[in-house]
Design a protein around this motif. Structure first.
Motif, PDB file in Angstrom:
ATOM      1  N   LEU A  55       0.819  -1.210   0.000  1.00  0.00           N
ATOM      2  CA  LEU A  55       0.000   0.000   0.000  1.00  0.00           C
ATOM      3  C   LEU A  55       0.851   1.256   0.000  1.00  0.00           C
ATOM      4  O   LEU A  55       0.494   2.257  -0.632  1.00  0.00           O
ATOM      5  N   ALA A  56       1.992   1.198   0.692  1.00  0.00           N
ATOM      6  CA  ALA A  56       2.878   2.362   0.724  1.00  0.00           C
ATOM      7  C   ALA A  56       3.348   2.720  -0.683  1.00  0.00           C
ATOM      8  O   ALA A  56       3.448   3.903  -1.034  1.00  0.00           O
ATOM      9  N   MET A  57       3.624   1.721  -1.515  1.00  0.00           N
ATOM     10  CA  MET A  57       4.051   1.990  -2.889  1.00  0.00           C
ATOM     11  C   MET A  57       2.895   2.549  -3.721  1.00  0.00           C
ATOM     12  O   MET A  57       3.090   3.434  -4.553  1.00  0.00           O
ATOM     13  N   LEU A  58       1.681   2.033  -3.486  1.00  0.00           N
ATOM     14  CA  LEU A  58       0.530   2.548  -4.233  1.00  0.00           C
ATOM     15  C   LEU A  58       0.212   3.982  -3.830  1.00  0.00           C
ATOM     16  O   LEU A  58      -0.179   4.796  -4.663  1.00  0.00           O
ATOM     17  N   VAL A  59       0.387   4.302  -2.549  1.00  0.00           N
ATOM     18  CA  VAL A  59       0.213   5.684  -2.105  1.00  0.00           C
ATOM     19  C   VAL A  59       1.271   6.570  -2.747  1.00  0.00           C
ATOM     20  O   VAL A  59       0.990   7.682  -3.217  1.00  0.00           O
ATOM     21  N   TYR A  60       2.518   6.072  -2.790  1.00  0.00           N
ATOM     22  CA  TYR A  60       3.627   6.841  -3.372  1.00  0.00           C
ATOM     23  C   TYR A  60       3.349   7.159  -4.838  1.00  0.00           C
ATOM     24  O   TYR A  60       3.661   8.254  -5.317  1.00  0.00           O
ATOM     25  N   ARG A  61       2.768   6.212  -5.558  1.00  0.00           N
ATOM     26  CA  ARG A  61       2.470   6.415  -6.978  1.00  0.00           C
ATOM     27  C   ARG A  61       1.070   6.968  -7.211  1.00  0.00           C
ATOM     28  O   ARG A  61       0.591   7.023  -8.335  1.00  0.00           O
ATOM     29  N   ASP A  62       0.379   7.363  -6.133  1.00  0.00           N
ATOM     30  CA  ASP A  62      -0.894   8.076  -6.231  1.00  0.00           C
ATOM     31  C   ASP A  62      -2.071   7.199  -6.647  1.00  0.00           C
ATOM     32  O   ASP A  62      -3.103   7.698  -7.080  1.00  0.00           O
ATOM     33  N   PHE A  63      -1.923   5.860  -6.521  1.00  0.00           N
ATOM     34  CA  PHE A  63      -3.039   4.969  -6.811  1.00  0.00           C
ATOM     35  C   PHE A  63      -3.929   4.767  -5.591  1.00  0.00           C
ATOM     36  O   PHE A  63      -5.018   4.220  -5.703  1.00  0.00           O
ATOM     37  N   GLU A  68      -9.611  10.285   6.328  1.00  0.00           N
ATOM     38  CA  GLU A  68      -9.532  10.729   7.717  1.00  0.00           C
ATOM     39  C   GLU A  68      -9.583   9.570   8.710  1.00  0.00           C
ATOM     40  O   GLU A  68      -9.032   9.656   9.806  1.00  0.00           O
ATOM     41  N   SER A  69     -10.223   8.476   8.318  1.00  0.00           N
ATOM     42  CA  SER A  69     -10.333   7.321   9.212  1.00  0.00           C
ATOM     43  C   SER A  69      -9.163   6.357   9.056  1.00  0.00           C
ATOM     44  O   SER A  69      -9.175   5.283   9.653  1.00  0.00           O
ATOM     45  N   ARG A  70      -8.177   6.722   8.230  1.00  0.00           N
ATOM     46  CA  ARG A  70      -6.977   5.917   7.961  1.00  0.00           C
ATOM     47  C   ARG A  70      -7.257   4.726   7.056  1.00  0.00           C
ATOM     48  O   ARG A  70      -6.401   3.857   6.876  1.00  0.00           O
ATOM     49  N   ALA A  71      -8.452   4.667   6.489  1.00  0.00           N
ATOM     50  CA  ALA A  71      -8.738   3.638   5.489  1.00  0.00           C
ATOM     51  C   ALA A  71      -8.110   4.053   4.164  1.00  0.00           C
ATOM     52  O   ALA A  71      -7.883   5.240   3.904  1.00  0.00           O
ATOM     53  N   TYR A  72      -7.807   3.076   3.321  1.00  0.00           N
ATOM     54  CA  TYR A  72      -7.232   3.356   2.002  1.00  0.00           C
ATOM     55  C   TYR A  72      -8.349   3.446   0.973  1.00  0.00           C
ATOM     56  O   TYR A  72      -9.241   2.580   0.911  1.00  0.00           O
ATOM     57  N   VAL A  73      -8.292   4.495   0.168  1.00  0.00           N
ATOM     58  CA  VAL A  73      -9.291   4.722  -0.879  1.00  0.00           C
ATOM     59  C   VAL A  73      -8.565   5.008  -2.197  1.00  0.00           C
ATOM     60  O   VAL A  73      -7.372   5.302  -2.203  1.00  0.00           O
ATOM     61  N   PRO A  74      -9.265   4.904  -3.332  1.00  0.00           N
ATOM     62  CA  PRO A  74      -8.612   5.153  -4.622  1.00  0.00           C
ATOM     63  C   PRO A  74      -7.998   6.547  -4.698  1.00  0.00           C
ATOM     64  O   PRO A  74      -8.603   7.533  -4.265  1.00  0.00           O
ATOM     65  N   GLY A  75      -6.790   6.638  -5.246  1.00  0.00           N
ATOM     66  CA  GLY A  75      -6.100   7.904  -5.430  1.00  0.00           C
ATOM     67  C   GLY A  75      -6.356   8.489  -6.806  1.00  0.00           C
ATOM     68  O   GLY A  75      -6.996   7.847  -7.656  1.00  0.00           O
ATOM     69  N   PRO A  76      -5.859   9.690  -7.078  1.00  0.00           N
ATOM     70  CA  PRO A  76      -6.114  10.358  -8.361  1.00  0.00           C
ATOM     71  C   PRO A  76      -5.667   9.565  -9.579  1.00  0.00           C
ATOM     72  O   PRO A  76      -6.294   9.638 -10.631  1.00  0.00           O
ATOM     73  N   SER A  77      -4.573   8.796  -9.469  1.00  0.00           N
ATOM     74  CA  SER A  77      -4.092   8.043 -10.631  1.00  0.00           C
ATOM     75  C   SER A  77      -5.046   6.934 -11.031  1.00  0.00           C
ATOM     76  O   SER A  77      -5.024   6.472 -12.175  1.00  0.00           O
ATOM     77  N   MET A  78      -5.869   6.483 -10.088  1.00  0.00           N
ATOM     78  CA  MET A  78      -6.779   5.365 -10.353  1.00  0.00           C
ATOM     79  C   MET A  78      -7.781   5.703 -11.455  1.00  0.00           C
ATOM     80  O   MET A  78      -8.094   4.881 -12.312  1.00  0.00           O
ATOM     81  N   GLY A  79      -8.299   6.933 -11.419  1.00  0.00           N
ATOM     82  CA  GLY A  79      -9.340   7.288 -12.377  1.00  0.00           C
ATOM     83  C   GLY A  79      -8.845   8.070 -13.578  1.00  0.00           C
ATOM     84  O   GLY A  79      -9.649   8.562 -14.368  1.00  0.00           O
ATOM     85  N   ALA A  80      -7.538   8.189 -13.725  1.00  0.00           N
ATOM     86  CA  ALA A  80      -7.002   8.975 -14.844  1.00  0.00           C
ATOM     87  C   ALA A  80      -7.151   8.216 -16.155  1.00  0.00           C
ATOM     88  O   ALA A  80      -6.687   7.083 -16.293  1.00  0.00           O
ATOM     89  N   ALA A  81      -7.800   8.848 -17.112  1.00  0.00           N
ATOM     90  CA  ALA A  81      -7.968   8.230 -18.426  1.00  0.00           C
ATOM     91  C   ALA A  81      -6.653   8.289 -19.202  1.00  0.00           C
ATOM     92  O   ALA A  81      -5.773   9.093 -18.886  1.00  0.00           O
TER      93      ALA A  81
END
Length: 266
Positions: A55-63, A68-81
């Motif tokens: 997860l740390a690598m996916l956060v680093y690459r913005d995926f 606020e609750s410390r859960a992981y959610v999709p990052g900006p790179s996930m929805g980039a066309a």
């Protein structure tokens, strides 16, 4: 009459489990909207420490990002066309040597980005040589209103085009519509950027990182892309140094000439 063959998805003989796990996390976040570390570890049948490293690598690459609750959610790179521009690879080839030179002269990290809609995407990064430095940001997707390079590009756009980007019915559908107050703040920021000739980002996109951005122009003079100088907050004064600004402006002029000579246009 021959029957149509169906494609069979078989696990590759030499599958890389770490890659497979990372891709499965992306699918989990995409399909569920978010998950906790313990949920992902259980889903992948791996230890929490392994899940955390992935997860740390996916956060680093913005995926992925943490809410606020410390859960992981999709990052900006996930929805980039996919990029609609055929010139991005050529742009990297043309400007790579200039970015290398600027990073070496400043001994700071520099990046190259382009705009798609209301976001910018980092095409490449050249890291500085100092021990404390901003790392690779290649692939990052950022809000153009906050990123220094994004502000620099937006500042050079026609006001009518800015209205379409942020105030049109299409912007409402896309979720990027700005109300009167927000759009007013943006236009004031862009006017300040035009007067200075460069944009600044003081920890607006990332804690501890300060950025200077300058637009790059196509053969017709329109904003094609931007480059940015990224420094840790402890060295933020570097971005105000006349020597830094002189080197950045020289690099901007050289890269604009390179782009114009190659005939690249948006």
């Amino acid at each position: 009459m021959p029957t149509e063959k169906k494609q069979v998805y078989e696990r590759p003989r030499y599958a890389l489990s770490s890659v497979d796990h990372a891709l499965r996390i992306i699918q989990i976040l995409r399909d569920t909207g978010g998950a906790r570390l313990s949920d992902i570890a259980r889903e992948l049948d791996v230890s929490p420490s392994t899940a955390h490293r992935l997860l740390a690598m996916l956060v680093y690459r913005d995926f992925a990002i943490q809410d606020e609750s410390r859960a992981y959610v999709p990052g900006p790179s996930m929805g980039a066309a996919p990029s609609p521009f055929p010139w991005t690879r050529r742009l990297k080839q043309l400007l790579g040597p200039h970015l290398d030179l600027l990073a070496a002269r400043l001994d700071e990290t520099v990046s190259l980005m382009f705009r798609t809609g209301t976001r910018v995407r980092v095409l490449m990064t050249v890291e500085g040589g100092q021990l404390l430095r901003v790392g690779d940001r290649t692939g990052l997707v950022q809000d153009a209103r906050l990123a220094a390079g994004g502000k620099a590009i937006l500042a050079d756009l026609d006001p009518a085009f800015l209205e379409r980007l942020f105030r049109s019915q299409s912007a409402r559908f896309a979720g990027t519509y700005l109300g009167d107050a927000e759009f007013g703040r943006l236009t004031r920021t862009l006017e300040e950027t035009r007067q200075r000739g460069y944009a600044l980002n003081h920890e607006e996109t990332e804690p501890g990182v300060h950025v200077l951005g300058m637009a790059l122009h196509d053969a017709g003079g329109g904003p094609l892309a931007a480059f940015a100088v990224l420094v840790p907050s402890s060295r933020s004064a570097v971005l105000d140094d006349p020597t830094t600004l002189a080197m950045a402006r020289e690099a901007q002029a050289d890269m604009d000439l390179e782009i114009s000579a190659a005939g690249l246009e948006v």
